[in-house]
Design a protein around this motif. Structure first.
Motif, PDB file in Angstrom:
ATOM      1  N   TYR A 259       0.875  -1.167   0.000  1.00  0.00           N
ATOM      2  CA  TYR A 259       0.000   0.000   0.000  1.00  0.00           C
ATOM      3  C   TYR A 259       0.914   1.219   0.000  1.00  0.00           C
ATOM      4  N   MET A 260       1.013   1.865  -1.140  1.00  0.00           N
ATOM      5  CA  MET A 260       1.898   3.015  -1.284  1.00  0.00           C
ATOM      6  C   MET A 260       1.298   4.201  -0.524  1.00  0.00           C
ATOM      7  N   PRO A 261       2.108   5.245  -0.274  1.00  0.00           N
ATOM      8  CA  PRO A 261       1.626   6.343   0.576  1.00  0.00           C
ATOM      9  C   PRO A 261       0.250   6.884   0.170  1.00  0.00           C
ATOM     10  N   MET A 262       0.033   7.055  -1.136  1.00  0.00           N
ATOM     11  CA  MET A 262      -1.246   7.620  -1.573  1.00  0.00           C
ATOM     12  C   MET A 262      -2.397   6.657  -1.270  1.00  0.00           C
ATOM     13  N   GLY A 263      -2.186   5.366  -1.489  1.00  0.00           N
ATOM     14  CA  GLY A 263      -3.232   4.381  -1.223  1.00  0.00           C
ATOM     15  C   GLY A 263      -3.450   4.161   0.259  1.00  0.00           C
ATOM     16  N   LEU A 264      -2.354   4.200   1.021  1.00  0.00           N
ATOM     17  CA  LEU A 264      -2.475   3.962   2.462  1.00  0.00           C
ATOM     18  C   LEU A 264      -3.337   5.032   3.128  1.00  0.00           C
ATOM     19  N   ARG A 265      -3.272   6.262   2.600  1.00  0.00           N
ATOM     20  CA  ARG A 265      -4.117   7.326   3.173  1.00  0.00           C
ATOM     21  C   ARG A 265      -5.596   6.977   3.034  1.00  0.00           C
ATOM     22  N   VAL A 266      -5.963   6.406   1.898  1.00  0.00           N
ATOM     23  CA  VAL A 266      -7.362   6.005   1.693  1.00  0.00           C
ATOM     24  C   VAL A 266      -7.723   4.882   2.675  1.00  0.00           C
ATOM     25  N   ILE A 267      -6.845   3.898   2.763  1.00  0.00           N
ATOM     26  CA  ILE A 267      -7.102   2.754   3.643  1.00  0.00           C
ATOM     27  C   ILE A 267      -7.249   3.211   5.094  1.00  0.00           C
ATOM     28  N   ARG A 268      -6.389   4.125   5.519  1.00  0.00           N
ATOM     29  CA  ARG A 268      -6.456   4.624   6.900  1.00  0.00           C
ATOM     30  C   ARG A 268      -7.779   5.350   7.161  1.00  0.00           C
ATOM     31  N   LYS A 269      -8.275   6.060   6.163  1.00  0.00           N
ATOM     32  CA  LYS A 269      -9.557   6.755   6.358  1.00  0.00           C
ATOM     33  C   LYS A 269     -10.697   5.749   6.452  1.00  0.00           C
ATOM     34  N   VAL A 270     -10.622   4.707   5.634  1.00  0.00           N
ATOM     35  CA  VAL A 270     -11.626   3.640   5.730  1.00  0.00           C
ATOM     36  C   VAL A 270     -11.571   3.027   7.133  1.00  0.00           C
ATOM     37  N   GLU A 271     -10.363   2.688   7.568  1.00  0.00           N
ATOM     38  CA  GLU A 271     -10.193   2.086   8.895  1.00  0.00           C
ATOM     39  C   GLU A 271     -10.764   2.975   9.989  1.00  0.00           C
ATOM     40  N   GLN A 272     -10.499   4.272   9.875  1.00  0.00           N
ATOM     41  CA  GLN A 272     -10.906   5.185  10.945  1.00  0.00           C
ATOM     42  C   GLN A 272     -12.428   5.289  11.040  1.00  0.00           C
ATOM     43  N   ILE A 273     -13.086   5.346   9.909  1.00  0.00           N
ATOM     44  CA  ILE A 273     -14.556   5.392   9.910  1.00  0.00           C
ATOM     45  C   ILE A 273     -15.110   4.097  10.510  1.00  0.00           C
TER      46      ILE A 273
ATOM     47  N   GLY B  68     -17.885  -8.819   8.948  1.00  0.00           N
ATOM     48  CA  GLY B  68     -16.658  -8.450   8.250  1.00  0.00           C
ATOM     49  C   GLY B  68     -16.815  -7.239   7.348  1.00  0.00           C
ATOM     50  N   ILE B  69     -15.743  -6.483   7.217  1.00  0.00           N
ATOM     51  CA  ILE B  69     -15.677  -5.426   6.199  1.00  0.00           C
ATOM     52  C   ILE B  69     -14.322  -5.544   5.513  1.00  0.00           C
ATOM     53  N   GLY B  70     -14.328  -5.598   4.207  1.00  0.00           N
ATOM     54  CA  GLY B  70     -13.087  -5.685   3.431  1.00  0.00           C
ATOM     55  C   GLY B  70     -12.464  -4.309   3.305  1.00  0.00           C
ATOM     56  N   VAL B  71     -11.555  -4.004   4.220  1.00  0.00           N
ATOM     57  CA  VAL B  71     -10.995  -2.648   4.317  1.00  0.00           C
ATOM     58  C   VAL B  71     -10.202  -2.282   3.074  1.00  0.00           C
ATOM     59  N   THR B  72      -9.407  -3.208   2.556  1.00  0.00           N
ATOM     60  CA  THR B  72      -8.621  -2.883   1.362  1.00  0.00           C
ATOM     61  C   THR B  72      -9.421  -3.123   0.080  1.00  0.00           C
ATOM     62  N   ARG B  73     -10.490  -3.883   0.169  1.00  0.00           N
ATOM     63  CA  ARG B  73     -11.335  -4.067  -1.007  1.00  0.00           C
ATOM     64  C   ARG B  73     -12.214  -2.834  -1.236  1.00  0.00           C
TER      65      ARG B  73
ATOM     66  N   ALA C 218     -15.062  11.481   2.050  1.00  0.00           N
ATOM     67  CA  ALA C 218     -14.705  10.802   3.305  1.00  0.00           C
ATOM     68  C   ALA C 218     -13.481   9.922   3.181  1.00  0.00           C
ATOM     69  N   ILE C 219     -13.215   9.377   1.998  1.00  0.00           N
ATOM     70  CA  ILE C 219     -12.108   8.434   1.876  1.00  0.00           C
ATOM     71  C   ILE C 219     -11.093   8.856   0.818  1.00  0.00           C
ATOM     72  N   ALA C 220     -11.158  10.114   0.404  1.00  0.00           N
ATOM     73  CA  ALA C 220     -10.161  10.619  -0.546  1.00  0.00           C
ATOM     74  C   ALA C 220      -8.797  10.679   0.129  1.00  0.00           C
ATOM     75  N   PRO C 221      -7.716  10.414  -0.617  1.00  0.00           N
ATOM     76  CA  PRO C 221      -6.386  10.502   0.006  1.00  0.00           C
ATOM     77  C   PRO C 221      -6.128  11.907   0.543  1.00  0.00           C
ATOM     78  N   PHE C 222      -6.571  12.905  -0.191  1.00  0.00           N
ATOM     79  CA  PHE C 222      -6.605  14.289   0.287  1.00  0.00           C
ATOM     80  C   PHE C 222      -7.961  14.845  -0.118  1.00  0.00           C
ATOM     81  N   SER C 223      -8.550  15.670   0.721  1.00  0.00           N
ATOM     82  CA  SER C 223      -9.842  16.260   0.376  1.00  0.00           C
ATOM     83  C   SER C 223      -9.670  17.351  -0.678  1.00  0.00           C
ATOM     84  N   VAL C 224      -8.586  18.082  -0.557  1.00  0.00           N
ATOM     85  CA  VAL C 224      -8.377  19.271  -1.390  1.00  0.00           C
ATOM     86  C   VAL C 224      -6.947  19.266  -1.910  1.00  0.00           C
ATOM     87  N   VAL C 225      -6.781  19.654  -3.162  1.00  0.00           N
ATOM     88  CA  VAL C 225      -5.434  19.898  -3.665  1.00  0.00           C
ATOM     89  C   VAL C 225      -5.347  21.336  -4.147  1.00  0.00           C
ATOM     90  N   ILE C 226      -4.273  21.996  -3.768  1.00  0.00           N
ATOM     91  CA  ILE C 226      -4.017  23.359  -4.243  1.00  0.00           C
ATOM     92  C   ILE C 226      -2.973  23.271  -5.346  1.00  0.00           C
TER      93      ILE C 226
END
Lengths: 581, 581
Positions: B42-56, B454-459, B479-487
Motif C-alpha cells: 500500500y503506497m503512501p497515496m493508497g495507504l491514506r485512503v485505507i487509513r480513512k476507511v479504517e478510521q470510519i 466483516g468489512i473488506g478494508v482494502t477491497r 470521506a475516503i479521498a487521500p486528500f480532500s483538497v489539492v491546491i
C-alpha cells in the motif's frame, strides 16, 4: 469511555512461564493474552497502549519528512534471494510455501522490498532524499521466545528506510532520524539513553541504539556521567592506560598452584589482587581454499587481565581475525602449549602462536600467568625481559565501571537497558546487492546510500513497565497509558449524587479531549483500586457520597502514597494541568 | 501537507495484468504496487485512503459498543483443529510450519482464536453481550488472485465477533451491527445496498451482505424498486406463478430436432418462445456407510424453464439433496434415460428418477422437452395427461428481472454489486465445536450464541473506484479521498504572489482541520491537473498570477466540467462548506 462498554480483565496470578515483571504485569492486567509460544493477542487494554505508541511514532516520523506506506507481511522469496538473506539467515526467518509450492517469507524486516520499491520509483537524484516507513506486523521465529512482548515471535515494529544520493546526504538523513527518535522517546516519558553501537562491517559511527533504562535490561550500557558519551558494551572503547609500563621488580618464578585453574583461584592462593593476573584465551583462524577445505590454521593467544572480559566484537575487527575466528580445539591447544587449559600462558610454548595483548596487559609488570604445565603458574612475568613484546597490542576487552571515558571527560559508569530503537547507516549494502540505482546529476546510475531505523512498537510497553512499576502494578507515563485518568465512583448504583458527579466529570474530561475511563462496573472500592493500580492508570479520581457532601473528591497519582482532597469544581482543571505538565 | 514532503507517483500506463478499472487506476495513481501475485504494497497515496476507511470503521464499531483488540496473524493449528477447519478448508488456508515443525496458519479470519479468548475470558452471563473486533492483515491463498485489491491474497479486513447468552440477544447484537454497518457505508459516501444473503445450514434470515453498486460488480443483486426488498441471487426467492396451470391444448408429439441439443436451438428451430421449453438437469446423491463407501445412489431430474438458470443454493436445501449432491455421471444418465445429454426429458425413462419441477415448470402446459432419444424432442407435453405430477415442486431457479417481488410490492430488478461487508449470525457452530461456554443465570454452562461481521478494508477503495471514476481517473467521495483538497499553484517558482497565496490557503485549511495537499512539485499545469484527476482528489483550487490580479482563484470539483472563479478571500470558507455538506 465507560468500563461497561470496554473490556477490563485482571488476574491475581500470572502464568508460571512469565519470568520478567513486564510479562507478569501485562498478563495480570489483561493487556496481552498468549496464543502460542511468543505469539500474543493484544487485548483491548494493551492495544490502547500500543496505539498510543504508534501514534507518537507516526507523528514524529511524519514531522521528520518520512512517508508512510505498508509493505506486505508475506513476501516472495525472490527478493530475499537477490541479497542472499533467504539462504544466509537462520531458522528465525520463517520460510513458507504457497499452494503452488512457491517460496515466501513472513517478513522480519523489509530491506529487500523497500529497496525494490526504490529501484522502481526513485529514478532520479531529484527525487532524493526519500524516507519510507511502515508500522507493521513482523515475525521472527525465535528459538526460545520468552519475556512476553520483550522477545516474542510476532511483533509490531516501525521500520524506516532512507535513500540518499551520497554519503554526506545519507549522514544528514541519519541525523534527522536520530533527532526524531530523541523527540519520540522524550514524548514517551521514559528514561532512556541513545548509545553508540557497533556498525559492523560498514564502519563509522553511524549506529545508535535507543535503550530504555531498567535494572532488568538485557544490555549493558556504558556512559560517562560527566559528558554525553554513551555506548553499548560491544562498542565502548577501553583506552590505553595513561602511564608507561612500570619497571620490572620481581624475578620470574614458577610457582605451584595445584588445582587452581582460574585467575581468581590463583590470586586467592597467592594473596594478590586479581588485577595482577593475566588470563589466556586461545582462538584459531582457518584459511579456506576454493573447495571450502581448510588448508591452514593459525592459533592465537589473547591475553587479558584476570578481572577483564573479552569483547568478541572488538576481537572480530583485528587484522587476521576479521574474517571470522573460533575457539581453538583441545588438540590445537595441547599441540601449541603442551598443556591443558587452566594453566596456559605465553611462556614455554611448544609451537609459536600469534600473541595479542590487551592494552591493559601490555603495560603490566610483574604479572602472573599459566606456566604451560599443569598445577603451575609463572609469577613476576615481565614483557621484554621474560618474553618478547606481544605481536599485537589492542583493545580487546569489555570496559568496566571506573575506566576512563573515551572522551577524556571522566570515568565510565555502567547501567542496564532494553533496546527499543536503533538507527543505522547501511551504506550501499542492499542497493548494490539488488542493483538499485538512480540517475545522478551526471546522468550516470549510482547505488542508493541507505539507512534503516527501527522502533519495537510492541516491545516498548514492556520496556516501559520494566522501568515503571511497583509491587502493586504498572505505572504508565501519561503519554502511553491505556487511559490517562480513571474515575472511581464509590457506590454509584446506590447514590444518584455520586453517579451524577462521576458522569459529569467524565463528560467534561471527554469534551476536553482527555482520555478518561469511568469505572461503572460496580466493583467494591478495594477491588476497583487494586485493578487500576495493577493496570497502572496514572491519574485517579475517587468520588464518594461522603466527600461530595463537602463538595470534594479525591485525587491520587499512581505514584502518590495517598489521596488528596480536591474541590469537585476544580478537579477537571487540576487533571488537565497535570496532563499538560 | 506539501507534495514535496509526500510521495506522488503516477503512471501513464497500467500493467497488462490489470483487468478491471479499479486495478488499473490504483496502479496508475501510485496507490498500490504489486510485490507478487495478489500481494501489494500500500503506497503512501493508497495507504491514506485505507487509513480513512479504517478510521470510519473504527469510530462506528466503537460507537456500537464493540471493543478493539488485535489477534495474531500467525496462529497455531491446534485451535483450527478443534473446529476441523484446519483439515476441512482447502488450499486457500495458508498452512505453515515453524522451526520446530509445529503447524500454524496465516489467518484468513479469526473465529477460532476469538472463541478461545471468549471461553477463557467470558465466564458469566454478566459479561455478555460482548463484541470483539480487529482491523488486521489477513491471508487467503486464492488459486487465481486478480483484480488488484479486489481479490488479493493478502488484505486487511475488519472482523468482529459477538458473544451472547441466547438467540434473542444474539439477534439484537446482530441488528446493532447491521445498523452500524449502515452508518459506516453511509459515511463512506458510496451507493450501496444491504441485501439478504443465504445463511447456510443455520437458517433464518440473519445474514446480510453490503454491496457497493457498480456495473462491473461480480455479484448480481436483486431488489424491488418499489420497496426495500433486496437480496443476493442465491437468496432471492422466485414466487410460484399466481394463476393456475392452463388447460392442455396441443397433442403430445415426438418431433425431429436433429443436432439441436439446447433449448435455445430447439425453440429457434420450432419457431416458439424459449419460455415454452423445459431443460433437464440430472443430479445424483449418494448414501454412504460408516466406512465411507457408497452403498446406494439416487438420480434426480430437475426441470427448469428453458430461459431459467438453476440456483445451487436453493437446490442444496431440498429434502434429499440437503446433505450434498453432485452432477450425475454419463453412465448414470444413460442407465436411467437411455440417451446422452441434450435430448433428456421426463418421459420414456428407462429407470425411475426423482423428478423435481421448478415452480414455474409445474404450472406450464403444452411444453417442449427432450424425448430421451437422440435428435428428437417431445412437444405438447402436459402434466397429468402425459406424465405423472412431479415428485416435488420447488423454487430451484435464479430470479430474473421482472419476476414478482417476494414482498408483493412490485417486480424485481437486478443490478451488479461488489460485496464489501457481511453480517452473519453464526449460532453455536463455533462455540459448540470448541466447548466455549459461560455460566448462565441458572449456574449451568451454555455455549455462546455468536455472530461474525466483516468489512473488506482494502477491497473497499477498489469498489469505490469501480463505482466512481471517469475516463480521466478516480473520483473519490470526500470521506475516503487521500486528500480532500489539492491546491495547484501555477508558476509558484516564478511568482511570489502565487507562492504566498497558495501557502496561506494551505495553512488556513490545515488550521481548520482540512486534509489539504499543496502541489509544490513545480509541474506544468497540464501534467499537474492530469495527476490530480487521475488520483481523484475531489476538490481542486488553482492559483495563478492572472486570477490573483483580480483577487480570484479557480475552484473545480472533480465532477465539474469546468472551473469556477472564486474570490481568494472566500475560497477557504467555500471548501469548508462543501466538505461539511
Amino acid at each position: 469511555m465507560k468500563a461497561s462498554q470496554f473490556f477490563v480483565s485482571t488476574f491475581k496470578e500470572a502464568p508460571s512461564d512469565a519470568e520478567v515483571v513486564s510479562h507478569r504485569l501485562m498478563m495480570r492486567a489483561g493487556m496481552i493474552k498468549k496464543l502460542g509460544a511468543g505469539i500474543y493477542t493484544y487485548m483491548p487494554m494493551g492495544l490502547r497502549v500500543i496505539r498510543k505508541v504508534e501514534q507518537i511514532v507516526r507523528e514524529e516520523m511524519n514531522r521528520a519528512g518520512a512517508v508512510e506506506l505498508t509493505m506486505p507481511v508475506v513476501q516472495p522469496a525472490e527478493l530475499w534471494q537477490e541479497t542472499g538473506r533467504f539462504d544466509k539467515m537462520g531458522p528465525e526467518l520463517l520460510r513458507i510455501k504457497d499452494r503452488h509450492e512457491r517460496d515466501f517469507v513472513v517478513q522480519p524486516t523489509s530491506e529487500e522490498v523497500v529497496t525494490d520499491i526504490a529501484r522502481q520509483e526513485l529514478r532520479s537524484y531529484k527525487q532524493l532524499p526519500k524516507n519510507f516507513y511502515q508500522i507493521q506486523t513482523k515475525f521472527r521465529d525465535e528459538r526460545r521466545p520468552r519475556f512476553g512482548l520483550m522477545r516474542g515471535r510476532e511483533f509490531i515494529m516501525k521500520d524506516a528506510y532512507s535513500f540518499d544520493r551520497d554519503r554526506d546526504s545519507a549522514q544528514a538523513s541519519y541525523q534527522v532520524m536520530a533527532a526524531a527518535y530523541r523527540r519520540i522517546f522524550d514524548r514517551f516519558g521514559l528514561t532512556y539513553r541513545a548509545v553508540a553501537a557497533d556498525s559492523g562491517a560498514i564502519g563509522g559511527d553511524l549506529s545508535e541504539e535507543f535503550q530504555v533504562i531498567a535494572a532488568t535490561g538485557e544490555d549493558a550500557i556504558v556512559y560517562c556521567p560527566n559528558s554525553d558519551y554513551a555506548a553499548n558494551m560491544e562498542k565502548a572503547e577501553a583506552l590505553a592506560p595513561a602511564g608507561p609500563r612500570p619497571a620490572a621488580v620481581s624475578p620470574l618464578s614458577k610457582t605451584p598452584t595445584p588445582g587452581k585453574a582460574t585467575c581468581a583461584d590463583v590470586a586467592e592462593l597467592l594473596g594478590v589482587p586479581l588485577s595482577t593476573t593475566v588470563k589466556s584465551l586461545v582462538l584459531a583462524t582457518d584459511e579456506i581454499n576454493e573447495r571450502d577445505e581448510i588448508v591452514n590454521s593459525t592459533v592465537w593467544l589473547l591475553l587479558l587481565r584476570g578481572d577483564h572480559d573479552m569483547n568478541e566484537v572488538k576481537v572480530g575487527k583485528l587484522p587476521g581475525l576479521d574474517m571470522g575466528f573460533r575457539f581453538a580445539t583441545l588438540a590445537e591447544i595441547e599441540d601449541h602449549f603442551g598443556c591443558k587449559p587452566g594453566y596456559l600462558g605465553p611462556l614455554n610454548l611448544k609451537k609459536p602462536v600469534q600473541v595479542v595483548a590487551d592494552r591493559e596487559v601490555a603495560v603490566m609488570a610483574d604479572w602472573i600467568c599459566g606456566a604451560n604445565e599443569a598445577d603451575f603458574h609463572m609469577t613476576g612475568v615481565n614483557w621484554g625481559r621474560d618474553l618478547p613484546e606481544p605481536d599485537l597490542v589492542a583493545d580487546i576487552r569489555n570496559v568496566v565501571a571506573g575506566d576512563a571515558s573515551p572522551d577524556g571527560k571522566g570515568v565510565l559508569a555502567i547501567e542496564r537497558g532494553i533496546e527499543v530503537g536503533h538507527v543505522f547507516y547501511l551504506g550501499t549494502k542492499y542497493s548494490q546487492a539488488m542493483n538499485a540505482t538512480f540517475l545522478d546529476t551526471d546522468g550516470k546510475p549510482k547505488p542508493f546510500e541507505m539507512g534503516c531505523y527501527g522502533i519495537g512498537v510492541t516491545r516498548l510497553p514492556a520496556a516501559a513497565i520494566e522501568q515503571n512499576h511497583d509491587e502493586r502494578g504498572i505505572i504508565w507515563p501519561d503519554a502511553i497509558a491505556p487511559f490517562s485518568v480513571v474515575i472511581c465512583p464509590i457506590g454509584m448504583d446506590r447514590s444518584d449524587a455520586v453517579k451524577q458527579a462521576a458522569e459529569q466529570l467524565h463528560d467534561e474530561l471527554v469534551a476536553a479531549g482527555v482520555d478518561v475511563l469511568l469505572d461503572d462496573r460496580g466493583e467494591r472500592p478495594g477491588a476497583m483500586f487494586a485493578d487500576w493500580e495493577l493496570i497502572g492508570v496514572p491519574h485517579r479520581v475517587t468520588i464518594g457520597d461522603k466527600g461530595l457532601k463537602d463538595g470534594v473528591v479525591e485525587y491520587q497519582h499512581r505514584r502518590d502514597t495517598e489521596a488528596t482532597k480536591v474541590a469537585l469544581a476544580e478537579i477537571a482543571a487540576l487533571i488537565q494541568g497535570r496532563l499538560k505538565a
